[in-house]
Design an enzyme around this catalytic site. Structure first.
Site, PDB file in Angstrom:
ATOM      1  CB  SER A 166       4.513  19.067  -8.971  1.00  0.00           C
ATOM      2  OG  SER A 166       4.608  18.570 -10.289  1.00  0.00           O
ATOM      3  CG  ASP A 167       0.754  24.266 -12.049  1.00  0.00           C
ATOM      4  OD1 ASP A 167       0.803  23.479 -13.267  1.00  0.00           O
ATOM      5  OD2 ASP A 167       0.330  25.248 -12.104  1.00  0.00           O
ATOM      6  CD1 TRP A 168       3.181  19.403 -17.474  1.00  0.00           C
ATOM      7  CD2 TRP A 168       2.108  19.349 -15.436  1.00  0.00           C
ATOM      8  NE1 TRP A 168       2.402  17.992 -17.588  1.00  0.00           N
ATOM      9  CE2 TRP A 168       1.914  17.933 -16.363  1.00  0.00           C
ATOM     10  CE3 TRP A 168       1.373  19.220 -14.463  1.00  0.00           C
ATOM     11  CZ2 TRP A 168       1.085  17.079 -15.987  1.00  0.00           C
ATOM     12  CZ3 TRP A 168       0.547  18.290 -13.949  1.00  0.00           C
ATOM     13  CH2 TRP A 168       0.439  17.182 -14.768  1.00  0.00           C
ATOM     14  N   GLY A 169       6.297  21.664 -13.751  1.00  0.00           N
ATOM     15  CA  GLY A 169       7.286  22.537 -13.177  1.00  0.00           C
ATOM     16  C   GLY A 169       7.480  23.293 -12.005  1.00  0.00           C
TER      17      GLY A 169
END
Length: 748
Positions: free
Chosen positions: A230-233
């Site tokens: 995932s992208d961060w968050g």
């Protein structure tokens, strides 16, 4: 999943398997000691290494280890040189190996839908073929060093506004041909170890929870075997993410989403095979990373800086050079003006912010070469307005006293960065006022731009020379001096169109959206496709760029190879007195297509060095798959048969020579139904004649005379079953159903 991975998984509890699919902190994954599974580190890229040493964040706020800052993607994409990208990737991979980093988060190849996107500096182009090939070069280079790349942001991440929630609402043909095509090329050609899914929704579904995107398209159709991070968050629902094929949630250390996964397993809400797949891919990624021996060498700072300088020089685009003002004449006196010359903006703001090993400024580089033949004036402040009139007057006076004025203009990090989108294309007014004063004092003015995305150029007709310098990395100052002085010749080409006005841009009126949705109303007409389709004038077109020589193109030949790819060969002659580089571009068009297309689309390019007076036969390959359009009727790419026009030139609007080639099309079989139109049925080789018999002679043969044509114009779009609604036709629904059954059976 290989046998060894399966054995390891068999020794793990559900809790342990779930723990492998989320991070332990901001940058590292969890370890399981009894199973021999260590943690690995991922760090930001993509134009260098951002390994943080103290506090952790994804906004570029905390300190990081020194690393070579190479030109960001906006610049590197303008080289049109995947081999150079590969060499940069090798260097990034080496630095990552030295720092024991397993995965570099990059490259980013989201399409530049609008020049206002705040993160455009981190993306390659408005064209998917160029983006995909350049990304593949970077990925190959990084992974040759035993370090993984993370292709991002998958997918349709084209704005910063509301980026963690907004739904990009886009039709499937546009998705496939524009926004996914570059990813597909990079995945298939370079096989990245990981792909990073984006924050946003796509047609209402979060990318991190989209089984169509992450499993059906990425894995089943493209054959991706790596890990999705995932992208961060970016994770909203961890359980839905695992089910969709999102393998690793980052960062870790926050909410107990591992527990949520285990609970879902225990409740039967999540199939354990989905968790096994994700945990297995994590184990295989860790195994790949552990196979790389620890780097026994130290960073060669000077060698990597030299590569950064070479890459920067190849990234600079010479937009204009009236009267051959550049390169600067030896012994000429120079007024160097603009704070960017002294304080370079060499990279974008946010998560990709590199701590460079050194920084070159154009002021230092030119001072070393020109000595007292050059003088400097800042011309304007980066912030505030105090003293601007005095600074402007001093700069104009300096310009009047010298042979040439070189003015550095651009955007600061406060005006362009990750996290927000711009709302206009203009350079700051204080800079434009400075330039007007300098031009008035000395018409021999060169403008050098420092910007991460397109800016308006209202002065394009008022100055004789313009260099688009983008953001050039840590050696950009020296590279710019190399171009100005003629030590290097510019060979960069625009990877994005420079329009006259924001109102002319494809996404104008659709950009950003409202109430959580942004509609991609321009559809496939992105970038130069839009301007060509609408026949709009632009300041400088896609692919444009000049050099310090001239080239002539000979007659082109095109040949279809046995596999369907097209080889295009063209002799290119350097007619100047300097050995220089040309970027040959092949654009493809098809007249009378069954679908709406842009007049031309880039399908191949080659960056070639040609000696002065020499000729090289340059062969470029157009892949058959890149000719295909997405057929929404059958849900797949289709190559349409016909005579394709091949335009070979130096930009999308500088076509030097044309060729054509006949291409055999793919068979498209659309099953008939009662909703099929009369025209569709008439065109069917089995159903057409039968319909003619039913309707008393009206059918395929009826199209050969004027009456048949008239009737087809009148009735051709009518759904077949509607015939039964009209009296006197003698056609019953059972007759139509039988006709359809026989026709569909005959085509199987």
């Amino acid at each position: 999943m290989n046998e060894m991975t399966g054995e390891v998984l068999g020794k793990l509890t559900r809790e342990e398997k779930a723990s492998l699919t989320s991070g332990v902190n901001f940058w590292t994954t969890k370890s399981i000691e009894h199973a021999g599974i260590p943690s690995i580190m991922m760090t930001d890229g993509p134009h260098g290494l951002r390994k943080q040493t103290g506090g952790s964040d994804h906004l570029g706020l905390e300190a990081s280890e020194p690393a070579t800052c190479f030109p960001p993607a906006a610049a590197l994409g303008s080289t049109f040189d995947p081999e150079l990208a590969k060499r940069v990737g090798v260097a990034i991979g080496v630095e990552s190996a030295i720092e024991d980093v397993a995965v570099v988060l990059g490259p980013g190849i989201n399409i530049k839908r609008s020049p206002l996107c705040g993160r455009n500096f981190e993306y390659m182009s408005e064209d998917p073929v160029l983006s995909g090939l350049m990304a593949a070069g970077l990925i190959r280079g990084i992974q040759l060093q035993g370090v993984g790349a993370s292709l991002k942001h998958f997918a349709v991440n084209n704005q910063e506004t509301d980026r963690m929630r907004v739904s990009a609402d886009v039709d499937e043909r546009t998705l496939r041909e524009i926004y996914l095509r570059g990813f597909e090329r990079a995945v298939k050609d370079a096989k990245p170890w990981t792909v990073m899914c984006s924050y946003n929704r796509i047609n209402g579904v979060y990318a991190s929870e989209d089984p169509w995107l992450l499993t059906q398209v990425l894995r089943d159709q493209w054959g991706f075997e790596g890990l999705v991070v995932s992208d961060w968050g970016a994770v909203s629902d961890r359980v839905a993410g695992v089910a969709a094929g999102m393998d690793l949630q980052m960062p870790g250390g926050g909410r107990d989403t591992d527990g949520e996964v285990v609970t879902a397993l225990n409740n039967g809400e999540l199939d354990e095979s989905a968790l096994d797949d994700s945990a297995g891919r994590m184990i295989e990624l860790i195994r790949k990373a552990q196979q790389r021996p620890k780097a026994p060498w130290a960073l060669d700072v000077d060698a990597h800086h030299a590569l950064a300088r070479e890459a920067a020089a190849h990234s600079i685009v010479l937009l204009k050079n009236d009267g051959d003002l550049l390169p600067l004449v030896p012994d000429s006196s120079v007024a160097l003006i603009g704070e960017f010359a002294r304080t370079p903006r060499y990279q974008g703001g946010g998560s990709s912010h590199i701590n460079p090993t050194k920084i070159d400024s154009a002021l230092d580089a030119l001072s070393e070469e020109l000595g007292d033949r050059m003088a400097f004036a800042p011309g304007f402040p980066f912030t505030g307005t105090e003293g601007t009139e005095k600074m402007r007057t001093e700069a104009a006076d300096l310009a009047a006293s010298r042979d040439v004025a070189v003015v550095f203009l651009g955007l600061t990090e406060e005006e362009e960065s990750e996290g927000f989108d711009r709302d206009h294309l203009s350079l700051p007014a204080v800079q434009l006022e400075l330039l007007a004063a300098v031009i008035n004092a000395n018409p021999n003015t060169v403008v050098v731009l420092s910007n991460g995305s397109v800016v308006a150029l209202p002065f394009a007709d008022e100055v004789p020379a313009i260099l688009e310098g983008w953001l050039l990395g840590q050696a950009g100052g020296s590279a710019t001096a190399d171009i100005l002085l003629g030590r290097s010749s510019p060979s960069g080409r625009l990877a994005e169109t420079i329009p006259h006005r924001l109102e002319d841009t494809p996404a104008f009126g659709f950009f950003l959206g409202e109430f959580g949705h942004v509609r991609y109303g321009e559809e496939i007409f992105v970038g130069y496709r839009w301007y060509d389709h609408r026949k709009l004038d632009v300041v400088y077109p896609f692919g444009h760029g000049m050099t310090y020589t001239s080239f002539e193109y000979g007659d082109a030949k095109a040949e279809v190879r046995s596999g369907g790819d097209i080889d295009v060969t063209v002799p290119v002659t350097n007619t100047g007195e300097r050995s220089r580089r040309e970027v040959i571009q092949v654009y493809v068009g098809l007249e009378g297509s069954v679908v709406e297309r842009a007049p031309r689309e880039l399908k191949a390019f080659s960056s070639v060095d040609i000696r002065a007076g020499g000729t090289r036969d340059v062969t470029l390959t157009v892949r058959r798959e890149d000719l295909a359009y997405w057929d929404v009727r059958v849900g797949k790419f289709i190559v349409e048969g016909g005579e394709y026009r091949l335009e070979i030139g130096a930009s999308s609007r500088d076509i030097r020579i044309e060729a054509s080639v006949a291409v055999d099309g793919d068979e498209v079989r659309i099953p008939l139904s009662v909703e099929s139109s009369i025209a569709e049925v008439v065109a069917d080789p089995v159903a057409g004649p039968k319909l003619g018999e039913l309707m008393g002679g009206f059918g395929a043969s009826g199209q050969d005379d004027d009456n048949g044509d008239e009737m087809m114009d009148l009735l051709g779009s009518m759904p077949l079953e509607r015939i039964t609604s009209f009296p006197g036709t003698g056609v019953e629904l059972k007759d139509i159903q039988k006709l359809i059954e026989e026709s569909n059976a005959a085509q199987k």
